[in-house]
Structures are given as structure tokens and as C-alpha cells.
Design a protein around this motif. Structure first.
Motif, short mmCIF file in Angstrom:
data_model
loop_
_atom_site.label_atom_id
_atom_site.label_comp_id
_atom_site.label_asym_id
_atom_site.label_seq_id
_atom_site.Cartn_x
_atom_site.Cartn_y
_atom_site.Cartn_z
N GLY B 446 0.83 -1.21 0.00
CA GLY B 446 0.00 0.00 0.00
C GLY B 446 0.86 1.25 0.00
N PRO B 453 5.56 4.17 -0.57
CA PRO B 453 5.20 2.76 -0.41
C PRO B 453 5.28 2.28 1.04
CG PRO B 453 7.00 3.04 -2.01
CD PRO B 453 6.77 4.37 -1.36
N THR B 479 -3.25 -8.07 -5.99
CA THR B 479 -3.02 -6.63 -5.79
C THR B 479 -2.05 -6.12 -6.85
OG1 THR B 479 -1.14 -7.08 -4.34
CG2 THR B 479 -3.29 -6.84 -3.28
N TRP B 481 0.07 -3.30 -6.05
CA TRP B 481 0.99 -2.33 -5.44
C TRP B 481 2.40 -2.47 -6.02
CZ3 TRP B 481 -1.70 -4.96 -1.04
CH2 TRP B 481 -2.88 -4.27 -0.69
N ARG B 484 3.03 -0.56 -9.39
CA ARG B 484 3.02 0.91 -9.47
C ARG B 484 4.43 1.42 -9.74
NH1 ARG B 484 -1.47 2.66 -5.71
NH2 ARG B 484 -3.00 1.01 -6.06
#
Lengths: 98, 495, 490
Positions: B446, B453, B479, B481, B484
Motif C-alpha cells: 500500500g 510505499p 493486488t 501495489w 506501481r
């Protein structure tokens, strides 16, 4: 734990660290603060077994066979050393005592 | 030629190379190009090995063309500059080794070469791996690609930043008290510290011998599994490596976490924990539970002693390990013509070492010195045993542990440099794994409000890296994350 | 017996313990594969491990461990099932890593003893411990130069440190203990015992106290003795120095002193000034050494017969004198050679004579005694046995045998072949000898008259004459016998 400048000088000498005067003062304060923190361990009562290093293999020290393996490392290390003798075979250092 | 092949994950790049979709040389060039673009700001690398990268990429192409399937054939990698590379300067982030060229390769380097990896550079680090922010490098700090004003974490900050900025597909870091996991957490990458003894330390300049481990920093758990499969294994030159067979870590990535008992150690979720971090970690747990894992509450009662234990043992070992930097045989020597031996030693080590290294050498010398050994070193060894026993107990009721990697996200450059103790406490959640020798992994879970991060830490049983990787991979299936990209890359591309 | 220390040191009693460092005869170093050969070019026997380069790690030489265990077993020590390497931290240019890998509070073996004869008495010295450690390199100090040169060939050579309790009371006793220890190490073939080359080194802990006191005085550690003579002399000088200091009202400083053999004095070692804080801690690069009882037993099964036992056996089984048996068993190679020659059929007593005179002389002259290997000796045990057999069966005389021996040395031929080729076979034919004797007597009628008038020492003159005419081959016993008869008028 109170740390004096003399304490700093003593361990610095054992560790062969030359320290500038401001560095001595800063390190004295740092050591005092860190050693103050690690005093946390004092609250633990641990029944004493012998010393040792945790985390190493439990099954004992691995061994190798008694076999010669000639290395050419010195041929690379000596020419790059800080200083060597004229023939380039010895490391040269300021005179050692005794 | 500009291409964005460097954006490919390791596994994606490997597949594309194998089926001839892309060329190893193009991939290497892409990374070198990215290095040129971002390095002026990120400063992740101390040495860029462009020529070697091209030569190795060409060799990889030949091997690929011959039908070889080396696990990392053509994959661009970066090595923390604490790992010896034959013929390539290895500085350890220190003035004392500024121009040192090792006459040997580390074991992991030999394995990577055999697997066909392409070395693009050596990464920046805290001097001799002593630090949590990369600010202790003698050659200036590395900047976090997510926010250039922030640290990337340390001590493998250069490796983590290089992976985050896509300067390479994977990097190796080293972890003595969290030096792989904290930077991974701060840069949104995946970092794995293997079990002590899983990866050879031969060729790794020692900081604290009983704690140091080499491990991968990558963009995904799958990528980490690929690298670990290559670098793990017994090495006759490191008698502390394990002879256990190395499992196929990639085969362990089944996505199946059903029935997996995930321990949640209450000591790792203190009241003062950063709320964003708590939220993200709990969210990740919820995702795993949804996939069939079972949460179990556990306790590691001696956690509060881990940092103090570490900051006695690691400096003690370091004070001895760093005695070899004495100006006699290699590296820096500083001496006046009339200096005696003592003066030469003192001048060399004063000029060669930075403040943090000196601080830890003094601390360690103190802990071992006559009159203090029992109260400090010995007490710390005994406490270390208690920390290990905590994990043994916990693993009776769970299969792995889940916790935050860092108590915060990346902090500002300069924020903690004035207070060494505050810096030491950055490692509060990572240190225990090193003391116990167990494997630990950090994956992104997250972002906080500043879009930095957050890292999730998984800790496993001794030699059970496979469960950590499988769990992290399962999380990454649900996910994004880890996919990114730092904002820096967007600006870099539009330039 | 009376106490020899009384006369020399008045009411002072010396207390001496030795720390012996023995280089183990392994092919490679303790923690790396470099050769341990003495005399290589400077720094030729080095590698990243023994140069202390960054990132390299020690790996234990299994044979060194076995040598140390063997020594422990031969000296009655208890081998620890778990022992541990430790780092001894100090800075010195010949110590590449800035620490020596040694053992500290968990040594390999403890609590043995060595029994020996000294100054006519049976003596026992208890051993405190035996441990393994790595040797340091060498710093070469060139008189006028402001610099020293460092050679790391020796760095990492395996050492055993054998520490005795302070049970020794005189310098001679210390030297005798050291000789006995060296003999054992050589028997075990774990150390060549060469003090010149430094493969056996000795530090002496010396203190003095008032006779009758049971507390120990402050001790000094004296280093740098490279012969038995130096050990004995240095301890003697240090005892005298300490007594002088104490009698002058001074106190002894606990310090390390260096023996100067030329000046015959000891002086404090300046470089060891802050040596009191070595910051020992367990070596984190090496797991503890675990030795199973089964392994200890297997190593113990390979223990050779030790000198004491062998000496007794030589006396009983081979009928040797105590003296010959003792000298032959001082060295395993010598004793092995003797037994090999006996097995090849030589008469033990004659063999012992030949070995202790001729053979040993040649071995020493050719400096083959350091190698501890009888295979390289110039006369094989079988050849010597053959030579001795020729004497025993009277094929040649003892005197001719020396000629044959020299010939064997130069040509390497078998003794029987030399005797035949050179016609050295002993003349035992009575007729031929009588003729030769009569010829000599006939040539010297005046001497014969003098002899008969009582000048009996002329017998040698006649024997010499006969031997000359027989080319030395006359059977000496027979020549004497016949000569006596003829001179007596028979």
C-alpha cells in the motif's frame, strides 16, 4: 552508563582510530546515549550457559581436506598494495617495534 | 535507440528472451539508457559496468541462440557494492576501499554469471552496510525514486532504488539487521533476506558475520524466487552455508495459501504504529485470509530487546571484521613520511572510515573490552538465544509471521542523521529475524498519504523461504501495489 | 635426591611453565589451501584468505584437527566434544586480519601430563590445555631502514599451542620437558620439531617466590628462544634478573620480554604494551568444533607406540643396553630404521652400534634428520642389515666393513657385491695367514728378539705388518692367535 573522554580514547586506541577533537566529543555523547539504551538488557535475568554464537550450524564446524591449492592472488594484490619493496615481493610498512 | 524493455519484470523479460521476442543486448541497452536518465537524481549506482554489460549480454545471446536455458540468461542485474567482483572496483561505500579491485568473485557472482545474468552496475550503500538510510555512504546518499527528498532506506538503498527506478531487472542486497527489507519497503520493491546459511557469504565484505546474508531485491515475489534459486546453495568456501538441497522456489508459487496459519505477533503492532502502515498491513492480511489463510495471534515477548542486542553484537563483530582495513596490504593508506606504525594505522583509519563506521567500531570494541565483555557482549548473546526461542515457540502455532517491515514509510534525507539512536530504531521490526537466523521478506502492501510505499514483512521458519515467496506471490496475484511506478519515471520519460 | 635449586638461588624458588607452539605438518594451511612449505619466495604461499582480503572466509583443515587430537591423546589430555575457535584481536602488520583465529575459553583438549627424566629424577609436568590456532606472518626489520617488510607465507600455518602448568622448577628441567615434548610430537609425525626454522617455538612463563611459599610471584613471559640451549639460558637469566630486582626491593612487572641470544639478556617487548586487552570473542565465521567419541576413538587407534614404551621393548625384545635403547628411541625415524634393519635379519646389538655411529653421522652430515623420513636415508635399513650380517658370519671384519660402508655410500651397491668385486672377503685360511706371519717375522728378526725380551707392545707392529701384506683382509682374531703362537716359538 556514563562515558568519559578517556573511555573514548581508550577504545579508540585499541581500535587504532585516530580521532579529531570534535569527533571525540561527539562520539562520547553518542556512545553514552547508545549504551544508555542497551542498558535495557539489564532487566533480563538469564541463567548463564557458556558463551557462543547463536545462529551458526548446530552440527559442528565443517572441514576441508588437507589439499594444497596454490593461489596467484599475491601477483594481483602486491602490485596494488599501498607500498611494496623494490622487487615488489614484500608489503612495506613503517618500522615495527621489536 | 530508446526502448522501454527495462520496464519488464525479470520473469517477463526472461520469457521474452527465451522465445526470441526481445534481444538481451536491447534489454541491457534499455537499462543503461534508464541509468543515464535517472542516475543524476537517484544516485543508486557507484559504478556502471556498461562495457561488461554489453559483453555479457552478447554472450547471453549466443547462449540463448544455442538453446541454453540458464535461469537468468540475459537478465540485467545490479550488485550491492559490498559484494566482490573480480576486476570491478568494489568500494563497500567507503573511502578506505575507494579504488579496491578484488582478485575474485563472490560465490553469488559466480552463480549469477553461470546463470547468464548481465551485470550493469554496483550499487550505493551505507558504508560497510552500516546504516538504515543510505546516508552513510562515503560517496553521497541515494535518493528514493518515489520522492527524491526521501531516503531509500539502508543499507541496500542503492540496490532497492535501482530496482524501483527500473535500472535493472533485479539486484542483490545484503541484510544484517534489515538492510534488504527496509529499503524494499521504502521503495515499493520485494526484498528477501534468506535464512542464515542459505546463501554463501564468500566474497561479501563482512559487517557482522553471524548476521549477514545476501538476498534479492526485485519487483515481484516471482522475480525474487527466480534469483534465490540461482544464488542459494552450499559453498565449500563458506563453512556456515547449509548443505540442504535448494528447492525450486518458482515451483512453490502456487497461489495456494489455504490453511496457511499466519501468525500476527502483537509486539509488532504497537499503539504508536503509523496508522497508514497498520491499515495497509491489516488489509494485506485480510486479502490472504480471503484466499484461505488463517490468522493466528502470537507473541514474541523478547522483541523489545532485539535492537539493543543487535547494537551490541553487530558492532562487536564489526570492530573485529574491520580491523583488516589497516593500510598494509590493500586499500587506502594515509601516512606522513615520519609516521611510525601506530600513526599510520590511526591516520589511515581516521581518513578511511566515516562517522557511523567509527561509531560502531568504538561501540563494538567497548562491548568486547576487558571489564565490559560479560555485561555487554555475553549478555547480548544470551538475549539473542531468547529472541530465537521466541520464534521457535511462535512457529509451533503458525507457519509464518506477518508484520510491518518498517514502523514508518521513507523519511526525509537528514531527518534522522543527527540522532544515531533514532536511526537505529528504524530497524525495530527487522532485526529479530537476523538474530534468529530466519528468513524475512518485504513486499509492497500500500501507500501512505504522501504516496510513499508501505512494506509488509513476512517471516518464516528456518529454510522455509518457499512459504514466504508463495504467500507474497499470492498477495501479488490479487493486488497491484508492486506494479506501481515511481512518479520520477513519468517525468523522466516525458523529458 | 638433593634439590639442585638450593645452591643456585638461595631461598628463592623459580616457578616455570612453558607455552609451546608447534607448527603442524599439514600440507596446507589451517584455514585455506595455501602450501605450508618453508622457504618459498616472499608472499608466494598466500591467497585472499590468508592475506585477509575483504569477504573471504576460513574453512578448517580437517587433518590439522586430527593432528591436534592425536597429540592430546598421546599426552593424556581429555578432548572436548565441543570446542570453539575465538578471535584474538590486535593490530600488527604480520597479522593480516587484525585478529588471530585461536581458541580461548573452550579449548580442544585439557588436563594431560608428560612424564620425563631430568637431572636424574623422574618428573611429571601437567598440561593445562592444547588448542589450535593460526600462525602469524613475519615482519623483517632491516636495521637502518625506517621501514619493515612483511612476508605472509607463514600467516595461517596451523599451530598447536601446548600449555603446561607451572610445574617446572629449573631451567634444565624446562629444557628436558621441551625435549620430551618434541620427541612425542615427532613420534606422532605432527610436527617436525625444527627450532631453527621456528616450527617449534617456546615461550617461558617465569616467576620466583620464597621457598616454602605456596603463592605464585608475578610472572613474565619470555619469547624468542630458538634452541634448547636458548630456552635454558633465557630462563636462567630471567630467574636471576627477577631475584636481583626483588632483592633490591623492586617489584616484577607482568610483561612480555624478548630474549636476546647475543647479549644473553631479556628486555621488555615494546610492541606488546597494550596487549592485555585482546577482546577475545567466539569466531562467528566458524561453527563450534564437535568431535564425536567415535572419531576420537578412531584417531586414538592410530596412535603409534610412544618413546617410553618403545625403549622398554628394545631392551627386552632386542637385548639392547638401556643407553642404546634410549638413544635409538629419541626419534621415531631412528627407532623405525633400527627395527626395519632387525626385521631384515641383522644382529640387534651390532645394528645399534652401526646406526648410532656411522649411519646417524651420515644422516646428520647430509641434513636428512629434519625430514623424519628414513626412505631418503642413503643406506637402506635392509642394506645395513646385509652389511652387519657379513660381519656376523665373518665374511668381513668390522674394519673392512667400514670400507664397504663408504663404498655403499658412493656407489649404492649391495655390500656382498662390493666385497666380491673388490675382493674384500676376509682371509681365514690358517695356512695362508701363517705364511704371511712368518714372512713378517723373518723380515724383522731384531723386533722379534726385542719382543721375546719382553717388549710386548710390539705385537701391534707385527699385526699391522700382517694386515698390510693381506690387504687388511686377514681375520683379526685368527691373525692374533697365530702370531702369538709363532712368537712364543710355536
Amino acid at each position: 552508563m556514563a562515558v568519559t573522554l578517556e573511555d573514548v580514547d581508550h577504545v579508540a586506541r585499541l581500535a587504532r582510530l585516530g580521532l579529531a577533537d570534535e569527533e571525540r566529543h561527539a562520539l562520547r555523547a553518542d556512545l553514552e546515549s547508545i549504551l544508555g539504551y542497551v542498558d535495557l538488557l539489564r532487566e533480563l535475568e538469564i541463567p548463564g550457559e557458556g558463551p557462543g554464537v547463536e545462529g551458526l550450524p548446530e552440527d559442528g564446524c565443517r572441514e576441508r581436506l588437507d589439499e594444497v591449492r596454490q593461489s596467484q592472488a599475491a601477483d594481483l594484490v602486491l602490485p596494488a598494495a599501498p607500498t611494496v619493496d623494490l622487487e615488489g615481493r614484500f608489503f612495506r610498512v613503517p618500522k615495527v617495534l621489536d | 535507440m530508446v526502448n522501454d524493455l527495462c520496464e519488464l519484470s525479470l520473469v517477463a523479460a526472461r520469457d521474452a528472451l527465451r522465445c526470441g521476442e526481445i534481444r538481451a543486448l536491447d534489454l541491457a541497452e534499455s537499462c543503461l539508457e534508464r541509468i543515464n536518465t535517472v542516475e543524476p537524481e537517484v544516485r543508486a549506482l557507484l559504478t556502471v559496468t556498461a562495457e561488461r554489460a554489453r559483453a555479457e549480454a552478447a554472450l547471453a545471446e549466443t547462449r540463448l541462440a544455442a538453446g541454453e536455458r540458464g535461469a537468468l540468461l540475459g537478465i540485467p542485474i545490479v550488485l550491492k557494492d559490498l559484494v566482490a567482483t573480480r576486476g570491478v572496483r568494489t568500494t563497500c561505500g567507503s573511502r578506505i576501499l575507494e579504488n579496491w579491485v578484488p582478485p575474485y568473485d563472490a560465490d553469488c557472482v559466480e552463480r549469477l554469471q553461470q546463470a547468464g545474468a548481465v551485470l550493469v552496475g554496483k550499487s550505493n550503500l551505507d558504508e560497510f552496510a552500516m546504516g538504515s538510510s543510505n546516508e552513510n555512504s562515503a560517496f553521497g546518499p541515494t535518493h528514493n525514486p518515489w520522492d527524491l527528498a526521501c531516503v531509500p532506506g539502508g543499507s541496500s538503498g542503492g540496490s532497492a532504488a535501482a530496482v524501483a527506478a527500473r535500472e535493472c531487472a533485479a539486484a542483490l542486497g545484503t541484510d544484517t539487521g534489515g538492510s534488504i527489507r527496509l529499503p524494499a519497503s521504502f521503495t515499493g520493491t520485494c526484498g528477501l533476506k534468506p535464512t542464515y546459511g542459505r546463501v554463501s557469504r564468500f566474497g561479501l565484505a563482512a559487517y557482522a558475520s553471524s548476521l549477514d546474508q545476501i538476498g534479492p531485491i526485485t519487483r515481484s515475489a516471482a522475480d525474487a524466487a527466480a534469483v534465490l534459486s540461482v544464488i542459494a546453495g552450499h559453498d565449500p568456501r563458506d563453512s556456515t552455508t547449509s548443505a540442504r538441497p535448494v528447492p525450486d522456489y518458482e515451483a512453490a508459487l502456487t497461489g495456494d495459501v489455504r490453511g496457511l496459519r499466519i501468525g500476527v505477533p502483537r509486539e509488532y503492532f504497537p499503539d504508536e504504529l503509523n496508522p497508514a502502515v497498520r491499515q495497509a498491513v491489516e488489509n494485506a492480511l485480510a486479502i490472504l485470509v480471503e484466499r484461505g489463510a488463517e490468522p493466528v495471534e502470537v507473541s514474541l515477548p523478547h522483541s523489545r530487546y532485539a535492537v539493543a542486542t543487535y547494537y551490541l553484537l553487530a558492532p562487536a563483530e564489526a570492530s573485529s571484521n574491520l580491523a583488516r582495513y589497516d593500510g598494509v596490504r590493500f586499500g587506502l593508506r594515509v601516512a606522513d613520511p615520519h609516521d611510525d606504525l601506530l600513526a599510520m594505522y590511526q591516520r589511515t583509519r581516521d581518513a578511511g572510515f566515516g562517522a557511523e563506521v567509527k561509531r560502531r567500531i568504538l561501540l563494538g570494541t567497548w562491548a568486547l573490552s576487558s571489564g565490559y565483555y560479560d555485561a555487554y557482549y555475553l549478555k547480548a548473546q544470551r538475549t539473542r538465544r531468547l529472541v530465537r526461542q521466541d520464534f521457535e515457540t511462535a512457529f509451533q502455532s503458525c507457519d509464518l509471521l506477518l508484520a510491518p517491515t518498517g514502523a514508518t514509510t521513507a523519511f526525509q534525507l537528514g531527518e534522522r542523521t543527527a540522532d544515531p539512536l533514532a536511526m537505529y530504531l528504524s530497524d525495530v521490526f527487522t532485526i529479530a529475524a537476523n538474530l534468529a537466523g530466519i528468513p524475512g521478506l518485504s513486499v509492497p502492501c500500500g501507500f501512505d498519504s504522501k504516496l510513499l510505499p508501505i512494506g509488509l514483512q513476512l517471516l518464516g521458519r528456518w529454510f522455509d523461504e518457499a512459504s514466504l515467496l508463495r504467500t507474497a506471490d499470492a498477495l501479488q496475484r490479487d493486488t497491484d501495489w508492486h506494479l506501481r511506478r515511481p512518479p520520477l519515471l513519468k517525468t523522466a520519460e516525458t523529458r | 635426591m638433593n634439590d639442585p635449586t638450593h645452591a643456585r638461588w638461595g631461598d628463592w624458588e623459580p616457578v616455570i611453565g612453558l607455552e609451546v607452539h608447534a607448527q603442524m605438518r599439514t600440507s596446507s594451511k589451517l584455514f585455506c589451501g595455501c602450501s605450508t612449505t618453508f622457504g618459498a619466495a616472499p608472499n608466494a604461499n598466500t591467497c585472499p584468505v590468508c592475506l585477509g582480503l575483504p569477504g573471504v572466509l576460513p574453512v578448517l583443515n580437517g587433518r590439522a584437527l586430527e593432528f591436534a587430537i592425536l597429540t592430546a591423546l598421546a599426552t593424556g589430555c581429555t578432548v572436548a566434544e565441543l570446542s570453539r575457535f575465538a578471535r584474538k584481536n590486535y593490530f600488527y602488520p604480520d597479522l593480516p586480519k587484525g585478529y588471530q583465529i585461536s581458541m580461548y575459553d573452550e579449548p580442544l583438549a585439557v588436563g594431560g601430563h608428560i612424564d620425563f627424566n631430568s637431572e636424574g629424577a623422574r618428573t611429571q609436568v601437567r598440561l593445562t590445555r592444547i588448542h589450535m590456532e593460526e600462525d602469524a606472518g613475519k615482519s623483517i626489520h632491516d636495521g637502518a631502514e625506517r621501514e619493515s617488510l612483511v612476508d605472509l607465507n607463514r600467516a595461517g600455518v596451523p599451530l598447536m599451542e601446548i600449555v603446561s602448568e607451572p610445574d617446572l622448577r629449573t631451567p634444565a628441567e624446562a629444557a628436558d620437558y621441551l625435549r620430551t615434548l618434541r620427541m612425542i610430537l615427532q613420534y606422532l609425525e605432527v610436527c617436525d620439531g625444527n627450532m631453527d626454522e621456528g616450527s617449534l617455538r617456546c615461550d617461558a612463563n617465569v616467576s620466583v617466590r620464597k621457598r616454602g611459599s605456596d603463592t605464585l610471584g608475578t610472572r613474565t613471559e619470555t619469547k624468542n628462544m630458538n634452541s634448547f640451549r636458548s630456552v635454558e639460558r633465557a630462563i636462567e637469566v630471567e630467574i636471576e634478573r627477577q631475584i636481583e630486582v626483588l632483592e633490591g626491593g623492586g617489584t616484577i612487572r607482568q610483561e612480555t620480554r624478548l630474549w636476546d641470544a647475543d647479549r644473553e639478556q631479556t628486555a621488555p617487548m615494546r610492541s606488546k604494551e597494550d596487549a592485555h586487552d585482546y577482546r577475545y570473542f567466539p569466531e562467528p565465521d566458524l561453527a563450534p568444533v564437535r568431535v564425536t567419541p567415535a572419531r576420537i576413538a578412531a584417531i586414538g587407534a592410530g596412535l603409534p607406540e610412544l618413546p617410553e614404551a618403545r625403549r622398554t621393548r628394545f631392551e627386552t625384545a632386542h637385548g639392547l643396553s638401556t643407553y642404546d635403547a634410549e638413544v635409538l628411541t629419541t626419534r621415531r625415524d631412528l627407532a623405525d630404521y633400527f627395527e626395519a634393519a632387525c626385521a631384515a635379519g641383522g644382529a640387534p646389538k651390532t645394528l645399534a652400534n652401526w646406526i648410532l655411529t656411522e649411519v646417524w653421522r651420515i644422516v646428520r652430515e647430509r641434513r636428512l634428520d629434519d625430514a623424519l623420513r628414513i626412505e631418503i636415508w642413503p643406506i637402506s635399513a635392509a642394506a645395513l642389515a646385509a652389511l652387519v650380517s657379513l660381519i656376523e658370519d665373518r665374511t668381513i671384519s668390522g674394519k673392512i666393513a667400514k670400507t664397504v660402508f663408504e663404498e655403499m655410500l658412493t656407489t649404492g651397491e649391495a655390500p656382498a657385491a662390493i666385497v666380491e668385486q673388490r675382493g674384500l672377503r676376509q682371509v681365514s685360511d690358517e695356512g695362508a695367514l701363517t705364511a704371511a706371519i712368518d714372512a713378517v717375522l723373518a723380515a724383522h728378526p731384531d723386533k722379534v728378539a726385542e719382543f721375546r725380551a719382553g717388549k710386548e707392545k710390539l705385537l701391534g707392529f707385527f699385526v699391522g705388518g700382517v694386515m698390510k701384506t693381506t690387504g687388511g683382509k686377514g681375520n683379526p682374531a685368527l691373525v692374533n692367535q697365530i702370531l702369538a703362537r709363532r712368537l712364543a716359538g710355536g
